[in-house]
Design an enzyme around this catalytic site. Structure first.
Site, PDB file in Angstrom:
ATOM      1  CG  HIS A   1       0.637   6.280  -0.560  1.00  0.00           C
ATOM      2  ND1 HIS A   1      -0.478   6.854  -1.133  1.00  0.00           N
ATOM      3  CD2 HIS A   1       0.184   5.576   0.515  1.00  0.00           C
ATOM      4  CE1 HIS A   1      -1.558   6.514  -0.440  1.00  0.00           C
ATOM      5  NE2 HIS A   1      -1.177   5.749   0.566  1.00  0.00           N
TER       6      HIS A   1
ATOM      7  CG  HIS B   1      -1.775   1.165   1.395  1.00  0.00           C
ATOM      8  ND1 HIS B   1      -3.135   1.161   1.143  1.00  0.00           N
ATOM      9  CD2 HIS B   1      -1.478   2.435   1.806  1.00  0.00           C
ATOM     10  CE1 HIS B   1      -3.622   2.372   1.383  1.00  0.00           C
ATOM     11  NE2 HIS B   1      -2.647   3.160   1.789  1.00  0.00           N
ATOM     12  CD  GLU B   2       1.875   3.715   3.565  1.00  0.00           C
ATOM     13  OE1 GLU B   2       2.315   4.803   3.132  1.00  0.00           O
ATOM     14  OE2 GLU B   2       0.720   3.576   3.998  1.00  0.00           O
TER      15      GLU B   2
END
Length: 301
Positions: A53, A49-50
């Site tokens: 980003h 998920h990170e």
């Protein structure tokens, strides 16, 4: 992660990976209680998920300082917030939940092909869904809080935007704490410890976010010079600001919108235009402490 592996990570990706102290404690507790596979799965999901980003931020040329892994998730710390276009920040915020979507789709496919056990695949899908939905809550520093801030900035001046976003996040964090404590008086009793810890962390973060609004606004103004050069090079429509000559310079910059270049129309009490001032000259006065508190009529008349 030991120092050698962390050094390899930093050299390869150029990003510092930092673990919250409670993260190691949770790993240890999960091993003792027999939930290590579930914890490892959650760690992998949060990590990817990170990375979503990070990939989006780097794609826009942002500087990514570090990735923080927290007890309930992660945060990619960047340096472009407020200085980058709003649509870039929106794309970076949504890049994390998008990773959860493709991981869920992949899990469904692997279950259908009988490559992974349905029990584990079901847990993987539910975990991705929970992490994506939690991150889309309109609370800073979660992804939903970033999206909320971008959307508020479409209608509000930037100073007001960050004030409202921080205040809303603070209130919602407090409600999350209250909801976990209300469970004490239910029939089942007890405190929802996970939600209490998450709410407390978010409340603490947003309290400092609220106190740091003046610093963030100053960074926004400092970035205006670079943004103006880019807008001038490609051509940009100006957003007029009509202000009374009695307005102070510090009040005028508080009306600046995030993605607009402003021409400031200074009016007298009879509705006549005294001056049309480009925003660079207003900013020059703002950064001069001797003129910051003066009215625009005093400075530009």
């Amino acid at each position: 992660m030991n120092k050698g592996r962390r050094r390899v990570w930093n050299e390869w990706f150029g990003i510092r990976l930092r673990f919250h102290p409670l993260f190691s404690i949770m790993l240890l507790l999960s091993a003792v209680t027999g939930y290590l596979p579930e914890m490892a799965t959650l760690f992998g999901i949060v990590f990817i998920h990170e990375l979503g980003h990070v990939a989006a931020a780097r794609g826009f040329g942002w500087r990514v300082r570090e990735v923080q892994l927290l007890p309930f998730g992660g945060v990619a710390v960047v340096e472009e917030t407020g200085g980058a276009p709003a649509w870039e920040e929106l794309a970076v915020a949504l890049a994390g939940p998008l990773q959860n979507l493709w991981m869920m789709a992949l899990a469904y496919g692997l279950i259908a092909l009988q490559i992974v056990p349905p029990e584990w695949g079901g847990y993987f899908i539910r975990a991705n869904l929970l992490i994506a939905l939690f991150n889309l809550l309109p609370v800073l520093p979660l992804d939903g809080g970033r999206v909320m801030q971008v959307l508020l900035g479409l209608w509000l001046p930037y100073q007001r935007t960050i004030q409202v976003a921080a205040a809303v996040s603070l209130v919602l964090s407090g409600l999350l704490i209250a909801a976990s404590l209300v469970h004490l008086f239910s029939e089942r009793g007890g405190v929802q410890l996970n939600w209490l810890l998450i709410g407390s962390f978010l409340f603490y973060s947003n309290w400092y976010e609220f106190k740091g609004v003046p610093y963030r606004f100053m960074r926004f103004l400092v970035h205006r010079g670079t943004r103006y050069e880019q807008q001038q090079a490609r051509g940009s429509l100006a957003g007029p600001l009509v202000v009374s000559g009695t307005r102070r310079i510090s009040e005028v910059v508080g009306l600046f919108m995030r993605d607009r270049y402003h021409l400031v129309y200074v009016m007298d009490g009879k509705g006549r235009i005294l001056q049309v001032v480009p925003e660079q000259r207003v900013l020059e006065c703002y950064f001069d402490e001797a003129r910051r508190a003066r009215t625009v009529a005093e400075v530009f008349a």
